[in-house]
Design a protein around this motif. Structure first.
Motif, PDB file in Angstrom:
ATOM      1  N   GLY A  95     -16.370 -16.010   5.658  1.00 41.87           N
ATOM      2  CA  GLY A  95     -17.138 -16.659   4.602  1.00 41.87           C
ATOM      3  C   GLY A  95     -16.525 -16.452   3.235  1.00 41.87           C
ATOM      4  O   GLY A  95     -15.643 -15.620   3.044  1.00 41.87           O
TER       5      GLY A  95
ATOM      6  N   GLN B 270     -25.550  -4.375   1.502  1.00 41.08           N
ATOM      7  CA  GLN B 270     -24.656  -5.245   0.745  1.00 41.08           C
ATOM      8  C   GLN B 270     -23.580  -5.886   1.613  1.00 41.08           C
ATOM      9  O   GLN B 270     -22.651  -6.505   1.087  1.00 41.08           O
ATOM     10  CB  GLN B 270     -23.999  -4.451  -0.392  1.00 41.08           C
ATOM     11  N   VAL B 271     -23.713  -5.757   2.927  1.00 44.41           N
ATOM     12  CA  VAL B 271     -22.750  -6.344   3.853  1.00 44.41           C
ATOM     13  C   VAL B 271     -23.397  -7.511   4.582  1.00 44.41           C
ATOM     14  O   VAL B 271     -24.497  -7.398   5.112  1.00 44.41           O
ATOM     15  CB  VAL B 271     -22.221  -5.304   4.851  1.00 44.41           C
ATOM     16  N   ARG B 272     -22.692  -8.611   4.611  1.00 39.71           N
ATOM     17  CA  ARG B 272     -23.181  -9.840   5.231  1.00 39.71           C
ATOM     18  C   ARG B 272     -22.705  -9.925   6.678  1.00 39.71           C
ATOM     19  O   ARG B 272     -21.519  -9.834   6.955  1.00 39.71           O
ATOM     20  CB  ARG B 272     -22.664 -11.047   4.441  1.00 39.71           C
ATOM     21  N   GLY B 273     -23.622 -10.106   7.599  1.00 39.30           N
ATOM     22  CA  GLY B 273     -23.289 -10.291   9.005  1.00 39.30           C
ATOM     23  C   GLY B 273     -23.299 -11.761   9.372  1.00 39.30           C
ATOM     24  O   GLY B 273     -23.218 -12.617   8.486  1.00 39.30           O
TER      25      GLY B 273
ATOM     26  N   GLY C 245     -24.057  -8.560  -3.821  1.00 37.63           N
ATOM     27  CA  GLY C 245     -23.662  -9.054  -2.526  1.00 37.63           C
ATOM     28  C   GLY C 245     -24.699 -10.027  -1.971  1.00 37.63           C
ATOM     29  O   GLY C 245     -25.466 -10.621  -2.732  1.00 37.63           O
ATOM     30  N   PRO C 246     -24.783 -10.187  -0.632  1.00 37.69           N
ATOM     31  CA  PRO C 246     -23.996  -9.431   0.350  1.00 37.69           C
ATOM     32  C   PRO C 246     -22.566  -9.956   0.455  1.00 37.69           C
ATOM     33  O   PRO C 246     -22.289 -11.112   0.173  1.00 37.69           O
ATOM     34  CB  PRO C 246     -24.768  -9.647   1.641  1.00 37.69           C
ATOM     35  N   PHE C 247     -21.674  -9.076   0.868  1.00 41.49           N
ATOM     36  CA  PHE C 247     -20.255  -9.376   0.974  1.00 41.49           C
ATOM     37  C   PHE C 247     -19.822  -9.362   2.441  1.00 41.49           C
ATOM     38  O   PHE C 247     -20.371  -8.607   3.244  1.00 41.49           O
ATOM     39  CB  PHE C 247     -19.436  -8.338   0.210  1.00 41.49           C
ATOM     40  N   PRO C 248     -18.830 -10.165   2.796  1.00 46.01           N
ATOM     41  CA  PRO C 248     -18.308 -10.079   4.161  1.00 46.01           C
ATOM     42  C   PRO C 248     -17.683  -8.710   4.413  1.00 46.01           C
ATOM     43  O   PRO C 248     -17.015  -8.146   3.543  1.00 46.01           O
ATOM     44  CB  PRO C 248     -17.258 -11.195   4.214  1.00 46.01           C
TER      45      PRO C 248
ATOM     46  N   LEU D 212     -22.379  -3.020   9.296  1.00 45.27           N
ATOM     47  CA  LEU D 212     -23.250  -4.195   9.304  1.00 45.27           C
ATOM     48  C   LEU D 212     -24.685  -3.866   8.894  1.00 45.27           C
ATOM     49  O   LEU D 212     -25.423  -4.766   8.463  1.00 45.27           O
ATOM     50  CB  LEU D 212     -23.233  -4.844  10.687  1.00 45.27           C
TER      51      LEU D 212
END
Length: 417
Positions: free
Chosen positions: A410, A222-225, A157-160, A218
């Motif tokens: 994104g 691995q989570v994209r902010g 990631g990071p993933f949306p 958030l």
């Protein structure tokens, strides 16, 4: 020798496949039969009658079905028009990560009119329909008050990030989250009642619970902010609209056949209280089949007496995609979408409205469910919809939902099966 093939034989449930039959006599009349047994042992079937072309072939993507469960050229007709053997059953994948749905495809000579085909098939094969792609991980979530399951695409990631919400039956439903994770999103399938140690019923909509879930998602490495998306249907759409209104973390919201006012349960958040419009259950109609038509249970949200129950969508700073089935028999969802949009800033929202589509607009691997039994209701509920326009709505809306989330959250990397 007659042969039937499906390609690819192993696919994600929202992706198209091709069915081909070879080795028939020119102009031979045949029945293509699809069968699926769900995890609870319920049988779903679809069949279509075809005449082979001069080369002795049948391709539902090129040749029209003469009759059966559908007619005309529908490449995915044997999958999209599956019907339950017993009434009021909904095809719903529960074990999302552990196993696929197995669809048995058979070819029979002649037009098979009986409930079950007679004689031996000329040919058969099997299709695997998965709800997660290779490498997608399911992580149970029990952190603070938050309960659900997090689906992570393969890779670092990071993933949306996306929160996925369903409706008034409660519990945890994960199939849409698995498919979205296979599209490259980190998706939290979020339960909010009738699951694990959460309350068995929803007395009020406590927005702080959903804020806690958003902050937890958030924080994940691995989570994209800095923002996230929310997808909700029915009661989940009402919740999603409230989240978009009051939580700055929510920048992209998909609202599917919901309301724009609080119904049945008030909203509480910090020092805010939004009262709910009560359900007028005395106006429920029982259909000939015994299902409950709840459309009249919702009082007119435009009544001045209910003005304080409206979600103040003019406060929304993100983007909202409204998805409406015009044949929805559960909620007058088009009216609610229009009322919400009328309060919003120009350019902040978009409406997809589908004539003939019912309440349960889902990814295109899901056949129409026009009525079904759900937890917490004394009789099955009428959802509405007509099979063919509903199928078109699901195919189109799913692609638009994915594009909307990609645009506002994104770029993502799609998982291939």
């Amino acid at each position: 020798m007659v042969e039937v093939r499906v390609s690819p034989g192993r696919s994600l449930a929202d992706r198209p496949v091709r069915v081909e039959v070879r080795g028939l006599r020119p102009a031979q009349l045949v029945t293509l039969w699809a069968r699926l047994t769900d995890e609870q042992g319920e049988q779903f079937q679809a069949r279509a009658f075809f005449r082979a072309d001069p080369a002795g072939a049948v391709d539902p993507g090129r040749h029209p079905a003469l009759g059966g469960s559908y007619s005309g050229v529908w490449p995915m007709g044997l999958f999209w028009f599956l019907r339950p053997d017993r009434p009021f059953r909904r095809l719903l994948k529960r074990d999302v990560a552990g196993s696929p749905f197995l669809v048995q495809l058979q070819v029979f000579d002649g037009a098979q009119l009986a409930v079950s085909p007679q004689g031996r098939p000329l040919a058969c094969c099997q299709a695997e329909r998965w709800y997660v792609g290779p490498g997608v991980r399911r992580v149970p979530v029990k952190e603070g008050r938050v309960r659900g399951a997090l689906f992570l695409p393969p890779g670092a990631g990071p993933f949306p990030g996306v929160i996925d919400l369903f409706g008034g039956a409660g519990g945890l439903i994960e199939f849409r989250a698995g498919l979205l994770a296979s599209r490259g999103f980190a998706v939290l399938a979020l339960a909010f009642f009738a699951y694990d140690d959460l309350p068995r019923t929803m007395a009020q909509l406590d927005l702080s619970y959903f804020e806690e879930a958003a902050e937890m998602l958030l924080r994940h490495p691995q989570v994209r902010g800095p923002g996230l998306g929310v997808v909700g249907v029915s009661k989940g759409a009402e919740v999603a609209l409230a989240m978009a209104t009051f939580l700055p973390q929510v920048v992209a919201t998909v609202w599917i056949n919901g309301t724009a006012s609080l119904h049945g349960n008030p909203l509480v958040y910090k020092d805010l209280l939004i009262p709910a419009i009560p359900y007028s259950i005395e106006r429920v109609i029982f259909t000939e089949l015994g299902a409950m038509d709840n459309l009249a249970v919702f009082d007119d949200p435009q009544d001045p007496a209910y003005s304080t129950s409206a979600i103040p969508t003019e406060k929304i700073r993100g983007k909202v995609l409204f998805v409406v089935g015009e044949a929805d028999r559960s909620i007058n969802s088009k009216l609610f979408a229009q009322l919400a949009m009328a309060r919003m800033a120009p350019g902040s929202c978009r409406l997809l409205s589908y004539p003939g589509a019912g309440h349960l607009i889902e990814p295109p691997g899901s056949p129409l469910c026009s009525m079904s039994s759900i937890q917490g209701t004394p009789r099955p509920v009428l959802w509405g919809g007509e099979a063919q326009p509903h199928a078109r709505a699901q195919e189109h809306s799913w692609q638009e939902i994915v594009r909307f989330l990609e645009l506002h959250l994104g770029s993502v990397a799609t998982v291939k099966l």
